[in-house]
Design an enzyme around this catalytic site. Structure first.
Site, PDB file in Angstrom:
ATOM      1  N   SER A  48       0.637  -1.299   0.155  1.00 52.68           N
ATOM      2  CA  SER A  48       0.084   0.063  -0.010  1.00 52.68           C
ATOM      3  C   SER A  48       0.909   1.071   0.005  1.00 52.68           C
ATOM      4  O   SER A  48       0.625   2.245  -0.727  1.00 52.68           O
ATOM      5  CB  SER A  48      -0.908  -0.092   1.232  1.00 52.68           C
ATOM      6  OG  SER A  48      -0.299  -0.097   2.377  1.00 52.68           O
ATOM      7  N   GLU A  49       2.132   1.137   0.520  1.00 47.67           N
ATOM      8  CA  GLU A  49       2.990   2.505   0.652  1.00 47.67           C
ATOM      9  C   GLU A  49       4.477   1.820   0.699  1.00 47.67           C
ATOM     10  O   GLU A  49       4.817   0.808   1.191  1.00 47.67           O
ATOM     11  CB  GLU A  49       2.897   3.051   1.674  1.00 47.67           C
ATOM     12  CG  GLU A  49       1.554   4.154   1.285  1.00 47.67           C
ATOM     13  CD  GLU A  49       0.402   4.059   2.281  1.00 47.67           C
ATOM     14  OE1 GLU A  49       0.612   3.071   3.107  1.00 47.67           O
ATOM     15  OE2 GLU A  49      -0.458   4.727   2.142  1.00 47.67           O
ATOM     16  N   THR A  50       5.273   2.685   0.009  1.00 50.12           N
ATOM     17  CA  THR A  50       6.850   2.286   0.090  1.00 50.12           C
ATOM     18  C   THR A  50       7.194   3.788   0.002  1.00 50.12           C
ATOM     19  O   THR A  50       6.836   4.732  -0.433  1.00 50.12           O
ATOM     20  CB  THR A  50       7.148   1.845  -1.481  1.00 50.12           C
ATOM     21  OG1 THR A  50       6.905   0.643  -1.564  1.00 50.12           O
ATOM     22  CG2 THR A  50       8.744   1.953  -1.568  1.00 50.12           C
ATOM     23  N   HIS A  92       1.038   4.873   8.508  1.00 49.61           N
ATOM     24  CA  HIS A  92       1.664   3.826   8.788  1.00 49.61           C
ATOM     25  C   HIS A  92       3.057   3.994   8.318  1.00 49.61           C
ATOM     26  O   HIS A  92       4.226   3.606   8.841  1.00 49.61           O
ATOM     27  CB  HIS A  92       0.906   2.415   8.588  1.00 49.61           C
ATOM     28  CG  HIS A  92       1.475   1.748   7.217  1.00 49.61           C
ATOM     29  ND1 HIS A  92       1.244   1.996   5.932  1.00 49.61           N
ATOM     30  CD2 HIS A  92       2.394   0.615   6.957  1.00 49.61           C
ATOM     31  CE1 HIS A  92       1.630   1.198   5.067  1.00 49.61           C
ATOM     32  NE2 HIS A  92       2.395   0.348   5.652  1.00 49.61           N
TER      33      HIS A  92
END
Lengths: 305, 305
Positions: free
Chosen positions: A53-55, A85
């Protein structure tokens, strides 16, 4: 052929104290001045490839006298000005990579530079990290049309939604309070053409009885960022931040509670919400709300870019 | 608290010679006899967490006289008996981790043990790795009802589909040949309730003119494994294997061609298909078809389980 550079790489699990039960985050460390900072296109390409979902990319701060580090946050399809997060996981990586780890940083204040400006972080005694919920740029009830699209995507009835609220603090989230936790847990995560345009989440409150046990959560959260091609996000700091401001603000939630998220995906995320009431001269609605959680570093290594 | 073990971890990009343009694969190496082999539940939990179309566990072979290594292949929601890009990526990791890399292994034959039995692999002179397409356990036309569900999920008309075929070689793929490459590239990847029960892909042939350039592909492929909660897989060995057997078998494709996949996701996957005609005594339909590709190791490190 362009020559590649090797960067430190971490993949963490955030909002959990046990690996593989939280929300994964990939962090690429580009603090070394000897290495080129990846360009926007490379960052987006890598975030699309990790499929998380995120990097994030951990970078030197623009002004070291104001921030400890700078972060750029990418979903598989776009850059985000802020996200929860990734903020906790990137701070954890910063501490691990430059300051000997979270144990050494207990009680420390950290300032993160990101797309919404400077974000304050605090390392708690238990090693968890919390950030102050950023101000909401949009609140108020959600347009009925959007509520109906979300209901359809989740396969629930409009009557199951008992309240709605925009909670935009960077990502364009809106929140729906559902009638109970069972309805939250049973909601489907299958996007449709219309829901692919929105980013929404739901909250349901546990009954007073269910909240008895020591480990119990106050509410169950689920987040569906369909607009960024993610069917469901396991555990979501930014959405929890918005929901906390909304629920505490309307007097539905206490000033300190734990939210559970990720159950429907086999995870066991725990988000700790805490309103800082230490400055009693501050109007209640103005007091900072901290969003915190534990994190675990699962993968350590290097990445070639 | 259970104590954790540290395993070598690789994240590769398969079916590409440039990082971040192929299909990512996470490989956890559990060859060291001093480390416990993760159990089924741990493997599934980690594959759910990496959020990649596949994560593999590289294990010692059951019988070292028959196979070089054993692999277990997991999607985020289930174990697969066989899959293409995990086979190439795991073999690459095996060579890297135990034999000094792919350069040292040129011309080498490797035998992989997996859920469908033993799979033969060959390391080509250019460092690419190919496997023999496993036999198809189901062929023949696809039930009309399933074709319609796939058309609806892709937002295309039934008339755009010019042929259909089951190509099950482990994963339950069916293939639709679309009228042209444009229709393939424009297809939507948005699942619906019904398409979440199927795993399908499409192929369209480039025109003879488009195939002129040296780098040109013969066909464009897309794969939609909705049944395993993946909207679209960037590049798909098992599906390409089935499609190759189908297209070469019906005389539509030549005995050697390159398939392009991933364009619609911003990738640039290249799958090399080659029928081995060296043994002319073998009936044409019985001759082995090799599916190959290059791969790049992007992340190297360790994982805690």
């Amino acid at each position: 052929m362009t020559s590649l550079s090797t960067y430190p790489f971490y993949q963490l699990d955030v909002f959990t104290d046990k690996g593989y039960l939280g929300n994964p985050l990939a962090v690429i460390v580009a603090l070394d001045p000897a290495l080129p900072i990846p360009n926007d296109e490379q960052m987006q390409k890598i975030a699309n490839w990790t499929n998380l979902s995120e990097t994030t990319f951990l970078l030197p701060p623009t002004d070291p006298s104001k921030a400890d580090y700078k972060v750029r946050i990418y979903t598989p399809v776009e850059e985000l000005p802020f996200a929860g997060h990734p903020t906790i996981g990137t701070c954890r990586t910063f501490l691990e990579h430059t300051q000997g780890g979270v144990q050494q940083a207990k009680g420390k204040k950290i300032v993160q530079e990101c797309g919404v400006g400077l974000v304050n972080l605090l390392v708690a005694e238990d090693g968890s990290i919390a950030f102050t919920a950023p101000p909401l740029s949009k609140t108020g009830p959600v347009e009925e049309e959007k509520v109906l699209v979300a209901c359809k995507a989740m396969g629930i009835a409009r009557e199951d939604v008992i309240d709605t609220q925009w909670v935009i603090n960077g990502p364009h989230w809106f929140a729906l309070q559902l009638k109970d936790v069972t309805t939250v847990l049973n909601a489907s995560r299958i996007p449709n053409q219309e829901s692919k345009k929105i980013k929404f989440g739901v909250v349901g409150l546990y009954s007073p009885q269910e909240r008895q046990s020591a480990d119990a959560a106050f509410c169950e959260i689920r987040a569906f960022p369909h607009s960024v091609n993610v069917d469901e996000d396991p555990v979501t700091g930014s959405f929890n931040a918005g929901v906390a401001q909304w629920l505490i603000g309307k007097g539905v939630a206490p000033a300190h509670y734990v939210a559970s998220q990720g159950q429907a995906m086999g995870r066991r995320g725990r988000v700790v919400v805490h309103r800082d009431d230490s400055d009693l001269t501050l109007e209640v609605s103005k007091r900072p709300i901290w969003i915190g959680g534990e994190s675990v570093i699962c993968v350590r290594g290097t990445i070639q870019i």
